[in-house]
Scaffold this motif. Structure first.
Motif, short mmCIF file in Angstrom:
data_model
loop_
_atom_site.label_atom_id
_atom_site.label_comp_id
_atom_site.label_asym_id
_atom_site.label_seq_id
_atom_site.Cartn_x
_atom_site.Cartn_y
_atom_site.Cartn_z
N GLN A 24 0.82 -1.13 0.08
CA GLN A 24 0.15 0.12 0.08
C GLN A 24 0.67 1.31 0.09
OE1 GLN A 24 -2.15 -0.97 3.72
NE2 GLN A 24 -3.66 -1.82 2.54
N ARG A 25 1.87 1.26 0.78
CA ARG A 25 2.84 2.37 0.79
C ARG A 25 3.41 2.71 -0.51
NH1 ARG A 25 7.88 3.25 1.44
NH2 ARG A 25 8.60 1.00 2.45
N MET A 26 3.83 1.42 -1.44
CA MET A 26 4.61 1.60 -2.34
C MET A 26 3.60 2.35 -3.31
SD MET A 26 7.50 1.31 -3.98
CE MET A 26 8.13 0.65 -2.66
N ARG A 27 2.41 1.87 -3.62
CA ARG A 27 1.37 2.48 -4.43
C ARG A 27 1.21 3.93 -4.03
NH1 ARG A 27 -3.53 -0.38 -3.61
NH2 ARG A 27 -2.48 -1.74 -2.09
N GLY A 28 1.12 4.25 -2.71
CA GLY A 28 1.02 5.51 -2.28
C GLY A 28 2.30 6.53 -2.87
N TYR B 269 11.91 8.18 -12.21
CA TYR B 269 12.96 7.20 -11.84
C TYR B 269 12.66 6.16 -10.64
CZ TYR B 269 16.04 10.63 -13.89
OH TYR B 269 16.55 11.51 -14.80
N LEU B 270 12.63 5.16 -10.88
CA LEU B 270 12.01 3.96 -10.12
C LEU B 270 13.28 3.04 -9.62
CD1 LEU B 270 9.04 3.05 -11.98
CD2 LEU B 270 8.99 4.45 -10.02
N ASP B 271 13.47 3.18 -8.51
CA ASP B 271 14.45 2.34 -7.68
C ASP B 271 13.90 1.19 -6.62
OD1 ASP B 271 16.79 1.28 -6.88
OD2 ASP B 271 17.50 2.97 -5.48
N GLU B 272 13.64 -0.24 -7.40
CA GLU B 272 13.21 -1.31 -6.73
C GLU B 272 11.67 -0.99 -6.25
OE1 GLU B 272 14.76 -3.91 -6.64
OE2 GLU B 272 16.76 -3.47 -6.74
N PRO B 273 10.96 -0.64 -7.38
CA PRO B 273 9.79 -0.31 -6.84
C PRO B 273 8.66 -1.45 -6.55
CG PRO B 273 9.76 -0.19 -9.18
CD PRO B 273 11.07 -0.41 -8.67
N THR B 274 9.09 -2.53 -6.59
CA THR B 274 8.42 -3.59 -6.30
C THR B 274 8.77 -4.62 -5.23
OG1 THR B 274 9.26 -5.11 -8.04
CG2 THR B 274 7.32 -3.89 -8.62
N ILE B 275 10.13 -4.19 -4.62
CA ILE B 275 10.80 -4.91 -3.84
C ILE B 275 9.95 -5.37 -2.53
CG2 ILE B 275 11.67 -3.10 -2.57
CD1 ILE B 275 14.04 -4.44 -1.95
N SER C 88 -0.11 -7.28 -5.76
CA SER C 88 0.59 -5.84 -5.72
C SER C 88 1.42 -5.45 -6.73
CB SER C 88 1.33 -5.49 -4.06
OG SER C 88 0.40 -5.52 -3.01
N LYS C 89 2.44 -6.46 -7.15
CA LYS C 89 3.39 -6.37 -8.01
C LYS C 89 2.64 -6.18 -9.65
CE LYS C 89 7.44 -8.52 -6.53
NZ LYS C 89 8.58 -9.66 -6.78
N ALA C 90 1.62 -6.99 -9.63
CA ALA C 90 1.01 -7.13 -10.83
C ALA C 90 0.09 -5.42 -11.12
CB ALA C 90 -0.22 -7.98 -10.84
N ARG C 91 -0.35 -4.88 -9.61
CA ARG C 91 -1.21 -3.76 -9.86
C ARG C 91 -0.20 -2.66 -10.14
NH1 ARG C 91 -3.33 -4.01 -4.97
NH2 ARG C 91 -5.22 -5.01 -5.60
N VAL C 92 1.00 -2.69 -9.74
CA VAL C 92 1.97 -1.64 -9.70
C VAL C 92 2.71 -1.58 -11.20
CG1 VAL C 92 4.33 -0.94 -9.35
CG2 VAL C 92 2.91 -1.48 -7.39
N ARG C 93 2.52 -2.88 -11.77
CA ARG C 93 3.11 -2.87 -13.36
C ARG C 93 2.14 -2.42 -14.26
NH1 ARG C 93 5.06 -9.10 -12.04
NH2 ARG C 93 7.27 -8.50 -11.28
#
Length: 353
Positions: free
Chosen positions: A170-174, A188-194, A200-205
């Motif tokens: 949730q925080r990553m999406r925020g 610039y995205l540094d490890e956005p799905t770590i 959650s990974k599928a939603r972010v991608r």
């Protein structure tokens, strides 16, 4: 020489191929350390980035990968103006990041997977309101962007929740939403799905694909997850020991590294090791079997053959570790570049393009 696909992936021939531009960029840190038995500290130079050059055209999504300590985060910090290069030249949208950091800040968004830019004790809504004031975004535009991010990232029920109470996903999406509220041209995205779960990974991608294709945002993505690269990027650059060792399509990286992917197959019952053309069974545990196949090959034909001949229940594909791919590249480079030694005497890996 690379293929036409590799050239296209690198942005060659694009009309705006200098949107992000690095020429011979270096970053050297001076590290002081005290040796046993000596009173004075020794000064040692650490070359984190060693003569990197590349161009990214406007609107491209590029994977920038490598093992820990390779120089990825240092490169991003120079691109944002946080660090000043020791040598070489950087331009982002025609701006020198280290000289005009404040001017550039309104044109870029940054997400660090292990560090949040949100206010820890405030709800998401207040963090976004503060971001609007910091970037001086007109309220109408800010509201439109916020509604879009909330909808696509499914943040509606989280806006009044303090950041400290959010899960990692949730925080990553925020954080991703916060980085896009001011309409940046570059993200610039540094490890956005770590550390994220599969959903959650599928939603972010999915969200990042839409931002790139619909808004034309240029994206530079660093990650250890090759699935992120495979699903999002047409072009991948590999950095190791501060040097760019590969720049081209993902398929070419797999060919250069000679790695293997793993097909994990769950069957309805135990059967002898699966035998299909193009793969080899490397492990069997009850009804589950692991099959290795060339990383550059498609998994679809294998899946079709297995489904037709065996009682298939479920399956998944595991990508090779990037560290393993780079190690294979080094091994091949050392075998094929005899006498081409670096300054420390080690064999230099080839730049595959």
């Amino acid at each position: 020489m690379g293929t036409r696909e590799d050239a296209a992936a690198r942005g060659e021939g694009a009309g705006d191929d200098g949107f992000i531009e690095l020429e011979g960029v270096e970053k050297v840190f001076r590290v002081r350390r005290r040796r046993a038995g000596r009173r004075r500290r020794e000064v040692r130079e650490v070359r984190a980035v060693d003569g990197i050059s590349f161009r990214v055209p406007r609107g491209q999504m590029v994977g920038y990968i490598g093992p820990n300590g390779a120089g990825k985060s240092t490169t991003i910090k120079m691109l944002t103006g946080v660090l000043t290069p020791s040598g070489g030249r950087i331009r982002v949208a025609g701006v020198d990041p280290s000289r005009e950091r404040m001017r550039l800040a309104r044109r870029i968004g940054v997400v660090f997977g292990q560090r949040t830019t949100l206010w820890w004790d405030l709800p998401l809504r207040d963090s976004y309101a503060l971001a609007r004031r910091l970037y001086r975004v007109p309220e109408a535009r800010w509201r439109a962007n916020l509604e879009r991010c909330v909808d696509l990232l499914e943040l509606d029920g989280l806006l009044d929740v303090p950041v400290r109470q959010l899960s990692l996903g949730q925080r990553m999406r925020g954080d991703i939403a916060a980085a896009l509220l001011h309409d940046p041209e570059v993200l610039y995205l540094d490890e956005p799905t770590i550390g994220l779960d599969v959903i959650s990974k599928a939603r972010v991608r999915s969200f990042l694909r839409r931002v790139n294709t619909e808004s034309g945002v240029t994206v530079l993505l660093t990650t250890h997850d090759l699935t992120d690269i495979e699903q999002l990027c047409d072009r991948v650059m590999v950095i190791d020991h501060g040097r760019l060792v590969y720049d081209g399509a993902l398929e070419g990286l797999h060919r250069a590294g000679g790695g293997e992917r793993t097909l994990v197959v769950d069957l309805a019952r135990e059967v002898p090791p699966v035998r299909v053309e193009g793969a080899r069974t490397v492990r069997v545990e009850g009804p589950r079997q692991w099959l290795a196949f060339p990383a550059a090959a498609s998994a679809a034909p294998l899946v079709a053959r297995i489904a037709a001949e065996y009682p298939l229940v479920d399956l998944s594909v595991r990508e090779p570790d990037i560290e393993d791919v780079i190690a294979r590249m080094y091994a091949r480079g050392a075998a094929g570049a005899r006498g081409d030694a670096g300054p420390d005497g080690a064999q230099a890996p080839p730049v595959v393009s």
